[in-house]
Design a protein around this motif. Structure first.
Motif, mmCIF file in Angstrom:
data_model
loop_
_atom_site.group_PDB
_atom_site.id
_atom_site.type_symbol
_atom_site.label_atom_id
_atom_site.label_comp_id
_atom_site.label_asym_id
_atom_site.label_seq_id
_atom_site.Cartn_x
_atom_site.Cartn_y
_atom_site.Cartn_z
ATOM 1 N N ALA A 98 0.791 -1.228 0.000
ATOM 2 C CA ALA A 98 0.000 0.000 0.000
ATOM 3 C C ALA A 98 0.829 1.287 0.000
ATOM 4 O O ALA A 98 0.540 2.212 -0.761
ATOM 5 N N PRO A 99 1.871 1.407 0.839
ATOM 6 C CA PRO A 99 2.612 2.671 0.864
ATOM 7 C C PRO A 99 3.293 3.017 -0.458
ATOM 8 O O PRO A 99 3.688 4.170 -0.660
ATOM 9 N N TYR A 100 3.412 2.028 -1.361
ATOM 10 C CA TYR A 100 4.135 2.257 -2.605
ATOM 11 C C TYR A 100 3.208 2.275 -3.811
ATOM 12 O O TYR A 100 3.657 2.313 -4.956
ATOM 13 N N LEU A 127 6.583 -1.892 -12.378
ATOM 14 C CA LEU A 127 6.476 -3.269 -12.845
ATOM 15 C C LEU A 127 6.865 -4.272 -11.766
ATOM 16 O O LEU A 127 6.261 -5.346 -11.651
ATOM 17 N N LYS A 128 7.870 -3.951 -10.962
ATOM 18 C CA LYS A 128 8.297 -4.883 -9.918
ATOM 19 C C LYS A 128 7.253 -5.006 -8.812
ATOM 20 O O LYS A 128 7.171 -6.036 -8.141
ATOM 21 N N LEU A 129 6.450 -3.965 -8.636
ATOM 22 C CA LEU A 129 5.339 -4.066 -7.693
ATOM 23 C C LEU A 129 4.226 -4.929 -8.277
ATOM 24 O O LEU A 129 3.639 -5.773 -7.587
ATOM 25 N N ALA A 131 4.575 -7.310 -10.215
ATOM 26 C CA ALA A 131 5.028 -8.707 -10.292
ATOM 27 C C ALA A 131 4.886 -9.445 -8.974
ATOM 28 O O ALA A 131 5.029 -10.674 -8.933
ATOM 29 N N GLN A 132 4.602 -8.740 -7.890
ATOM 30 C CA GLN A 132 4.475 -9.382 -6.588
ATOM 31 C C GLN A 132 3.186 -10.202 -6.505
ATOM 32 O O GLN A 132 2.157 -9.824 -7.085
ATOM 33 N N PRO A 133 3.195 -11.326 -5.773
ATOM 34 C CA PRO A 133 1.961 -12.110 -5.597
ATOM 35 C C PRO A 133 0.811 -11.285 -5.014
ATOM 36 O O PRO A 133 -0.362 -11.606 -5.247
ATOM 37 N N ASP A 134 1.135 -10.222 -4.292
ATOM 38 C CA ASP A 134 0.095 -9.369 -3.707
ATOM 39 C C ASP A 134 -0.720 -8.636 -4.767
ATOM 40 O O ASP A 134 -1.766 -8.070 -4.461
ATOM 41 N N MET A 135 -0.231 -8.619 -6.023
ATOM 42 C CA MET A 135 -0.952 -7.954 -7.113
ATOM 43 C C MET A 135 -1.404 -8.951 -8.180
ATOM 44 O O MET A 135 -1.671 -8.576 -9.321
ATOM 45 N N PRO A 370 10.934 -5.467 -2.249
ATOM 46 C CA PRO A 370 10.137 -5.901 -3.398
ATOM 47 C C PRO A 370 10.523 -5.197 -4.687
ATOM 48 O O PRO A 370 10.216 -5.682 -5.780
ATOM 49 N N PHE A 371 11.180 -4.035 -4.576
ATOM 50 C CA PHE A 371 11.627 -3.306 -5.755
ATOM 51 C C PHE A 371 12.815 -2.432 -5.361
ATOM 52 O O PHE A 371 13.125 -2.284 -4.175
#
Length: 459
Positions: A98-100, A127-129, A131-135, A370-371
């Protein structure tokens, strides 16, 4: 292939995923990819989107979707992807990213195959955000995704996954998945996962941290099967209660000087890298990593300098300083405690170990980035930090241009270093147990190993 990871009965859903629930993270990445995803080397590759363009200094992203179907065979459309991503953004209070994601302004369907993401401020690292499972793109009702693998069976803590044929490749270029291509993902405690690997009943245990490291010796794991990632992130002590002895940067510097980082990492493995800088590199900062004042003290003089500052504190009429340190309740946490406590006792500081969720003066931060943005490092290290540093971090978040963002990150890094709000110790220790036949396993800075990228040699 049999893979085990920390977790308990993982399932696909849009609910937040805990950082240490590696089994659910792997399941989500395998069965419900995002617009993009990480490959075995930790690089961005297509996911639901087959290609994309970035314009306006990272303010506009346009994604063209692949010819993709949901796991039940229904074609995936841009409108569905847009709705799910919007729902992800509505969960900002619960999403760990969320903060990012605050710069995200709008997500719209341009055609049935194209979506556009607009940002209020430039974010070239988006893009690296994504790519996270959270997205990941997960259907909110049916709880399914689009691969690259699909769930074909589940019993208790064991999930069977099978590769999905790529509809974007010609049939003569790929073979139909066979049962021997299946992956059995077992969610279990790390101790059970290490024991399973030691008994040759799995091919891979992944997601190991400092907490589980001592289990390797107890289980008699062959050193050649232990693989370390050059993980980028934070491993150190956040000053969460800057009061008493820790109220001044000079005294916080004494604590930083007292810890022998080389001896600490050697107590675990010679392959673990110590660290003194908050940022591992310049990243998106306008300057190289800032140096804290204590770093200028030669290694041979550090313990004596720390002892002198403690003596000055006591000589001013104060009692010998006591600090409460929150560490994980694990074998690795105990080994870490033994090293830190010995160093602090040696300079006259009395440490007290407290539970992870107890009130503390210092708390271990152990996280993989994460990035690659300095703002992630600064935001995690500021718990709390000076008003000036906090304002600079916020200025970086709100910066209207990349140049202004870079200057704000550099300023925040310098202010945190001067304030000594965080004591770096090392890079995060991340490791896997890898059978020799898994020849495609690759170490990477994300410490991420997607199941479709780790294949077993049939020979």
């Amino acid at each position: 292939m049999i893979v085990s990871a920390n977790g308990s009965q993982p399932r696909l859903s849009l609910a937040p995923i805990a950082d240490d629930d590696m089994a659910r993270r792997l399941l989500t990445d395998s069965a419900a990819q995002g617009l993009v995803r990480f490959d075995a080397a930790g690089q961005i590759v297509p996911g639901v989107a087959e290609r994309w363009i970035v314009t306006d200094e990272g303010r506009t992203y346009i994604f063209r979707l692949r010819d993709t179907s949901w796991a039940d065979g229904r074609p995936m459309r841009a409108a569905e992807v847009v709705a799910i991503l919007r729902r992800r953004l509505q969960q900002r209070a619960r999403n760990p990213l969320a903060p990012y994601l605050t710069a995200l302004d709008s997500i719209v369907e341009m055609t049935p195959e194209v979506i556009q993401v607009e940002l209020a401020r430039p974010r070239p690292d988006l893009l690296k955000l994504f790519a996270q499972p959270d997205m990941a793109i997960i259907h909110p009702v049916r709880g399914i995704g689009s691969g690259p693998m699909q769930v074909v069976g589940k019993i208790g803590q064991v999930t069977r996954l099978r590769p999905i044929p790529d509809p974007n490749r010609a049939a003569d270029e790929q073979e139909d998945p066979q049962p021997e291509d299946d992956v059995l993902l077992i969610a279990e405690r790390p101790a059970a996962g290490v024991a399973r690997f030691a008994a040759r009943r799995s091919d891979l245990f992944t997601g190991g941290t400092v907490g589980e490291w001592p289990l390797l010796t107890a289980a008699g794991i062959d050193a050649a099967e232990v693989r370390l990632d050059p993980a980028a992130g934070l491993f150190g002590l956040a000053i969460v209660r800057p009061e008493g002895f820790l109220a001044t940067p000079e005294n916080r510097g004494a604590l930083a000087l007292a810890i022998d980082r080389a001896a600490l990492v050697q107590a675990f493995t010679a392959d673990w890298q110590p660290a003194e800088d908050l940022l591992p590199a310049a990243l998106d900062s306008a300057s190289p990593p800032a140096k804290a004042p204590w770093q200028a003290v030669p290694a041979a003089d550090r313990r004596a300098t720390a002892r002198a500052r403690v003596d000055a504190w006591v000589g001013a009429g104060n009692e010998n300083p006591t600090v409460r340190i929150a560490l994980p309740a694990s074998a690795g946490g105990t080994l870490l405690w033994a090293r830190i406590a010995a160093d602090l006792y040696a300079v006259g500081i009395r440490p007290i170990r407290v539970a992870w969720d107890a009130e503390a003066d210092l708390r271990l931060i152990d996280a993989v980035a994460p990035f690659d943005s300095g703002r992630w490092y600064l935001g995690h290290a500021c718990q709390p930090c000076s008003e000036g540093a906090s304002q600079a971090i916020e200025a970086a978040r709100m910066a209207p241009s990349l140049a202004e963002r870079a200057r704000a990150i550099a300023a925040a890094d310098r202010l945190l270093a001067e304030d000594i709000a965080f004591v770096p110790l090392a890079r995060p220790l991340r490791w896997s147990l890898v059978a020799p036949r898994l020849r495609t396993w690759q170490a990477n800075e994300r410490a991420w190993h997607p199941l479709n990228g780790v294949r077993r040699d049939p020979n």
